[in-house]
Design an enzyme around this catalytic site. Structure first.
Site, PDB file in Angstrom:
ATOM      1  N   ASN A  86       0.805  -1.218   0.000  1.00 22.29           N
ATOM      2  CA  ASN A  86       0.000   0.000   0.000  1.00 22.29           C
ATOM      3  C   ASN A  86       0.840   1.271   0.000  1.00 22.29           C
ATOM      4  O   ASN A  86       0.377   2.335   0.423  1.00 22.29           O
ATOM      5  CB  ASN A  86      -0.961   0.008   1.191  1.00 22.29           C
ATOM      6  CG  ASN A  86      -1.837  -1.223   1.234  1.00 22.29           C
ATOM      7  OD1 ASN A  86      -1.755  -2.000   2.159  1.00 22.29           O
ATOM      8  ND2 ASN A  86      -2.643  -1.434   0.202  1.00 22.29           N
ATOM      9  N   VAL A  93       2.014   6.949   0.841  1.00 23.69           N
ATOM     10  CA  VAL A  93       1.188   5.934   1.500  1.00 23.69           C
ATOM     11  C   VAL A  93      -0.238   6.004   0.984  1.00 23.69           C
ATOM     12  O   VAL A  93      -0.820   7.085   0.860  1.00 23.69           O
ATOM     13  CB  VAL A  93       1.198   6.145   3.037  1.00 23.69           C
ATOM     14  CG1 VAL A  93       0.295   5.136   3.730  1.00 23.69           C
ATOM     15  CG2 VAL A  93       2.617   6.073   3.583  1.00 23.69           C
ATOM     16  N   CYS A  94      -0.814   4.852   0.711  1.00 23.03           N
ATOM     17  CA  CYS A  94      -2.207   4.728   0.290  1.00 23.03           C
ATOM     18  C   CYS A  94      -2.986   4.143   1.469  1.00 23.03           C
ATOM     19  O   CYS A  94      -2.866   2.959   1.775  1.00 23.03           O
ATOM     20  CB  CYS A  94      -2.289   3.801  -0.925  1.00 23.03           C
ATOM     21  SG  CYS A  94      -3.965   3.530  -1.517  1.00 23.03           S
ATOM     22  N   LEU A  95      -3.745   5.011   2.144  1.00 24.92           N
ATOM     23  CA  LEU A  95      -4.500   4.610   3.331  1.00 24.92           C
ATOM     24  C   LEU A  95      -5.762   5.463   3.383  1.00 24.92           C
ATOM     25  O   LEU A  95      -5.696   6.689   3.239  1.00 24.92           O
ATOM     26  CB  LEU A  95      -3.640   4.820   4.588  1.00 24.92           C
ATOM     27  CG  LEU A  95      -4.260   4.510   5.939  1.00 24.92           C
ATOM     28  CD1 LEU A  95      -4.600   3.020   6.054  1.00 24.92           C
ATOM     29  CD2 LEU A  95      -3.301   4.904   7.060  1.00 24.92           C
ATOM     30  N   SER A 128      -6.487  -2.327  -2.079  1.00 22.47           N
ATOM     31  CA  SER A 128      -5.979  -1.011  -2.475  1.00 22.47           C
ATOM     32  C   SER A 128      -4.476  -1.079  -2.758  1.00 22.47           C
ATOM     33  O   SER A 128      -3.684  -0.375  -2.146  1.00 22.47           O
ATOM     34  CB  SER A 128      -6.275  -0.003  -1.360  1.00 22.47           C
ATOM     35  OG  SER A 128      -5.988   1.289  -1.791  1.00 22.47           O
TER      36      SER A 128
END
Length: 162
Positions: A86, A93-95, A128
């Site tokens: 992620n 960061v993909c959150l 994701s």
């Protein structure tokens, strides 16, 4: 006016973080060329959780805020090339809690962001993916994924960070 609100909120968050910080976490504003604090860019360390493959690592992260904070989330970045499903190759960061189109809320604090990213390290979101290689290892080659995580934890151990 909103830029003043962003800096005011960040100054308060800095005070709160310093009072309530948990072992291993670090978050502080960077310095401008003149030595003054840049409240819009923070350097952080996130410890790997105990009893996980990320344990013993202290992972560097930058938080880049805009004048629209807290209406808009900060950009959160590990060093480029950080290995995680992620995390984009650029380190971003993909959150969901730091995505303004998903779960971002102005009430989310720096401490909550750091804890959320710490949780994400050992609990990637399969739905994701942001990095093809890490995603492939995580979903299809679990033991090799684990070896890469352990190597990264060694790379970011306290001995290397200090």
């Amino acid at each position: 006016m909103s830029g003043g609100l962003a800096r005011q909120r960040l100054a308060e968050e800095r005070k709160t973080f310093r009072k309530e910080k948990e072992f291993g976490f670090s978050a502080k504003p960077t310095k401008n060329a003149d030595g003054s604090m840049d409240l819009l860019k923070w350097e952080c360390l996130i410890p790997g959780k105990d009893a996980t493959d990320w344990h013993n690592g202290f992972y560097p992260l930058t938080l880049e805020f805009t004048e629209e904070y807290p209406s808009r989330p900060p950009k959160c970045k590990f060093p480029a090339g950080f290995f995680h499903p992620n995390v984009y190759p650029s380190g971003t960061v993909c959150l969901s809690i730091i995505n303004e189109d998903e779960d971002w809320r102005p009430s989310i604090t720096v401490n909550q962001i750091l804890k959320g990213i710490q949780q994400l390290l050992d609990s990637p979101n399969e739905h994701s993916p942001a990095q093809a290689d890490a995603y492939m290892f995580f979903t299809q080659r679990t033991e090799e994924y684990r070896k890469k995580v352990l190597a990264q934890a060694r790379h970011y151990s306290i001995d290397r960070v200090n």
